[in-house]
Design an enzyme around this catalytic site. Structure first.
Site, PDB file in Angstrom:
ATOM      1  N   GLY A 108       0.815  -1.216   0.000  1.00  0.00           N
ATOM      2  CA  GLY A 108       0.000   0.000   0.000  1.00  0.00           C
ATOM      3  C   GLY A 108       0.845   1.261   0.000  1.00  0.00           C
ATOM      4  O   GLY A 108       0.392   2.311  -0.472  1.00  0.00           O
ATOM      5  N   GLU A 111       1.640   1.813  -3.516  1.00  0.00           N
ATOM      6  CA  GLU A 111       0.384   2.203  -4.179  1.00  0.00           C
ATOM      7  C   GLU A 111       0.006   3.640  -3.843  1.00  0.00           C
ATOM      8  O   GLU A 111      -0.479   4.391  -4.694  1.00  0.00           O
ATOM      9  CB  GLU A 111      -0.726   1.227  -3.772  1.00  0.00           C
ATOM     10  CG  GLU A 111      -0.475  -0.171  -4.338  1.00  0.00           C
ATOM     11  CD  GLU A 111      -1.392  -1.224  -3.740  1.00  0.00           C
ATOM     12  OE1 GLU A 111      -1.445  -1.329  -2.492  1.00  0.00           O
ATOM     13  OE2 GLU A 111      -2.059  -1.926  -4.504  1.00  0.00           O
TER      14      GLU A 111
HETATM   15  N1  CO8 Z   1       2.057  -3.615   8.922  1.00  0.00           N
HETATM   16  C1  CO8 Z   1       2.164  -3.595  10.262  1.00  0.00           C
HETATM   17  N2  CO8 Z   1       3.342  -3.446  10.923  1.00  0.00           N
HETATM   18  C2  CO8 Z   1       4.453  -3.322  10.173  1.00  0.00           C
HETATM   19  C3  CO8 Z   1       4.412  -3.334   8.769  1.00  0.00           C
HETATM   20  C4  CO8 Z   1       3.139  -3.473   8.131  1.00  0.00           C
HETATM   21  N3  CO8 Z   1       2.984  -3.465   6.801  1.00  0.00           N
HETATM   22  N4  CO8 Z   1       5.672  -3.202   8.304  1.00  0.00           N
HETATM   23  C5  CO8 Z   1       6.481  -3.102   9.382  1.00  0.00           C
HETATM   24  N5  CO8 Z   1       5.746  -3.180  10.510  1.00  0.00           N
HETATM   25  C6  CO8 Z   1       6.218  -3.112  11.895  1.00  0.00           C
HETATM   26  C7  CO8 Z   1       6.897  -4.411  12.284  1.00  0.00           C
HETATM   27  O1  CO8 Z   1       5.957  -5.390  12.667  1.00  0.00           O
HETATM   28  C8  CO8 Z   1       7.780  -3.943  13.424  1.00  0.00           C
HETATM   29  O2  CO8 Z   1       6.976  -3.809  14.590  1.00  0.00           O
HETATM   30  P1  CO8 Z   1       7.466  -4.488  15.988  1.00  0.00           P
HETATM   31  O3  CO8 Z   1       8.722  -3.721  16.326  1.00  0.00           O
HETATM   32  O4  CO8 Z   1       6.323  -4.205  16.891  1.00  0.00           O
HETATM   33  O5  CO8 Z   1       7.730  -5.901  15.687  1.00  0.00           O
HETATM   34  C9  CO8 Z   1       8.197  -2.543  12.998  1.00  0.00           C
HETATM   35  O6  CO8 Z   1       7.232  -2.141  12.006  1.00  0.00           O
HETATM   36  C10 CO8 Z   1       9.573  -2.501  12.356  1.00  0.00           C
HETATM   37  O7  CO8 Z   1       9.587  -3.438  11.299  1.00  0.00           O
HETATM   38  P2  CO8 Z   1      10.724  -4.551  11.127  1.00  0.00           P
HETATM   39  O8  CO8 Z   1      11.283  -4.924  12.469  1.00  0.00           O
HETATM   40  O9  CO8 Z   1      10.151  -5.646  10.302  1.00  0.00           O
HETATM   41  O10 CO8 Z   1      11.807  -3.706  10.326  1.00  0.00           O
HETATM   42  P3  CO8 Z   1      12.927  -4.294   9.350  1.00  0.00           P
HETATM   43  O11 CO8 Z   1      13.814  -3.142   9.031  1.00  0.00           O
HETATM   44  O12 CO8 Z   1      13.528  -5.530   9.889  1.00  0.00           O
HETATM   45  O13 CO8 Z   1      12.139  -4.708   8.005  1.00  0.00           O
HETATM   46  C11 CO8 Z   1      10.532  -4.389   6.234  1.00  0.00           C
HETATM   47  C12 CO8 Z   1      11.509  -3.728   7.217  1.00  0.00           C
HETATM   48  C13 CO8 Z   1      11.300  -5.232   5.206  1.00  0.00           C
HETATM   49  C14 CO8 Z   1       9.790  -3.266   5.498  1.00  0.00           C
HETATM   50  C15 CO8 Z   1       9.543  -5.297   6.999  1.00  0.00           C
HETATM   51  O14 CO8 Z   1       8.990  -4.563   8.083  1.00  0.00           O
HETATM   52  C16 CO8 Z   1       8.402  -5.786   6.168  1.00  0.00           C
HETATM   53  O15 CO8 Z   1       8.575  -6.690   5.369  1.00  0.00           O
HETATM   54  N6  CO8 Z   1       7.192  -5.208   6.345  1.00  0.00           N
HETATM   55  C17 CO8 Z   1       6.007  -5.632   5.675  1.00  0.00           C
HETATM   56  C18 CO8 Z   1       6.010  -5.220   4.212  1.00  0.00           C
HETATM   57  C19 CO8 Z   1       4.771  -5.728   3.508  1.00  0.00           C
HETATM   58  O16 CO8 Z   1       4.543  -6.895   3.360  1.00  0.00           O
HETATM   59  N7  CO8 Z   1       3.912  -4.795   3.032  1.00  0.00           N
HETATM   60  C20 CO8 Z   1       2.707  -5.104   2.344  1.00  0.00           C
HETATM   61  C21 CO8 Z   1       1.559  -5.116   3.289  1.00  0.00           C
HETATM   62  S1  CO8 Z   1       0.050  -5.712   2.538  1.00  0.00           S
HETATM   63  C22 CO8 Z   1      -0.518  -4.380   1.667  1.00  0.00           C
HETATM   64  O17 CO8 Z   1       0.044  -3.323   1.658  1.00  0.00           O
HETATM   65  C23 CO8 Z   1      -1.794  -4.607   0.947  1.00  0.00           C
HETATM   66  C24 CO8 Z   1      -2.149  -3.391   0.133  1.00  0.00           C
HETATM   67  C25 CO8 Z   1      -3.596  -3.316  -0.097  1.00  0.00           C
HETATM   68  C26 CO8 Z   1      -4.104  -1.921  -0.023  1.00  0.00           C
HETATM   69  C27 CO8 Z   1      -3.414  -1.067   0.962  1.00  0.00           C
HETATM   70  C28 CO8 Z   1      -4.164   0.134   1.351  1.00  0.00           C
HETATM   71  C29 CO8 Z   1      -3.357   1.004   2.259  1.00  0.00           C
END
Ligand code: CO8
Length: 257
Positions: A108, A111
């Site tokens: 997102g 997007e």
């Molecule tokens: N949702 C919720 N929490 C998140 C997300 C997310 N998308 N991304 C990161 N966080 C949180 C983590 O859970 C973490 O929280 P905590 O410390 O409580 O565990 C904190 O942010 C820091 O993240 P990381 O420890 O994972 O940080 P890294 O530097 O190790 O990694 C990354 C960074 C690679 C970006 C990793 O966080 C990651 O892969 N995040 C998810 C990315 C992803 O899959 N995004 C797609 C989500 S689905 C989507 O967007 C569907 C779109 C549909 C429409 C959207 C409308 C808005």
């Protein structure tokens, strides 16, 4: 105006909106969506604002929709609740909006950046549609806007593998307009927005409308639409002023009339 997930700063005629959920890498939850729609709605009618810059943190523009918020939803919840439909309001914002992207712009987040009129990114920016890794697909335009921006091959590659592309690749395939050093990101985006805000807002609005139309209709219809809007600008004072200023070798002063 005070928001839980957004910061707002005004620089001249430019509103700079910063996504501010650092604990979740600016993941886009329903509060972000509601607040952003509310804020853009207010900026839409604020004559003092000519353009908007949307940015995030150095580490993340936005790491996608909030996975924790949607994790437990089922089909009926998302179908009847029309999940994410509120984001369509952002694509409907009528003033120019520039995405200033540093770090992750995923799912997102990518997007949302693509809903903006163009993207200025830092060298650290990373774009991707990793929804496939979560067992879903992009749901806010990723399969459509990305494909139109970068073509089928790259869009299929990104959406099917979930891999990220860096700023250089994103610029070379047409997703990103400019790549700048980290410390110049906001400066460059605000300068571009300020420049746009200084032109006739009637002509600016029509550029946004006509370029956006190129993605929605045939070339013949798009050319006809462009020509009609071009003709209509000759009814404005700004056209007279802009052309007179050129001939008189001075800077135009537009009144948005
Ligand atoms: N949702 C919720 N929490 C998140 C997300 C997310 N998308 N991304 C990161 N966080 C949180 C983590 O859970 C973490 O929280 P905590 O410390 O409580 O565990 C904190 O942010 C820091 O993240 P990381 O420890 O994972 O940080 P890294 O530097 O190790 O990694 C990354 C960074 C690679 C970006 C990793 O966080 C990651 O892969 N995040 C998810 C990315 C992803 O899959 N995004 C797609 C989500 S689905 C989507 O967007 C569907 C779109 C549909 C429409 C959207 C409308 C808005």
């Amino acid at each position: 105006m005070s928001y839980e997930t957004l910061l707002l700063e005004t620089r001249g005629r430019v509103a700079v909106i910063t996504l501010n959920r650092p604990q979740a890498l600016n993941a886009l939850n329903s509060t972000v969506m509601t607040e952003l729609c509310d804020l853009l709605g207010k900026l839409q009618t604020d004559a003092a604002i000519g353009a908007v810059v949307l940015t995030g943190s150095e580490k993340a523009f936005a790491a996608g929709a909030d996975i924790k918020e949607m994790q437990s939803l089922d089909f009926v919840d998302v179908y009847l609740g029309n999940l994410f439909s509120g984001w369509d309001d952002i694509a409907g914002f009528r003033k120019p909006i520039i995405a200033a992207v540093s770090g992750f712009a995923l799912g997102g987040g990518c997007e949302l950046a693509m809903m903006c009129d163009f993207i200025i990114a830092t060298k650290t920016a990373k774009f991707g549609q990793p929804e496939i890794t979560l067992g879903v697909i992009p749901g806010m335009g990723g399969t459509q806007r990305l494909t139109r921006a970068v073509g089928k091959a790259k869009a299929m590659d990104l959406c099917l593998t979930g891999r990220m592309m860096d700023a250089h690749e994103a610029e070379s395939c047409g997703l990103v307009a400019r790549v700048v050093d980290q410390e110049r990101l906001l400066e460059e985006a605000v300068a571009a927005a300020e420049k746009i805000a200084g032109f006739s807002q009637v002509a600016v609005g029509m550029v946004k409308e006509t370029v956006s139309r190129a993605f929605e209709q045939t070339l013949t219809e798009g050319l006809r639409f462009e020509r009609r809007l071009f003709h209509s600008l000759f009814s404005t004072e700004d056209q007279k002023e802009g052309m007179a200023a050129f001939v008189e070798k001075r800077k135009a002063v537009f009144k948005n009339r």
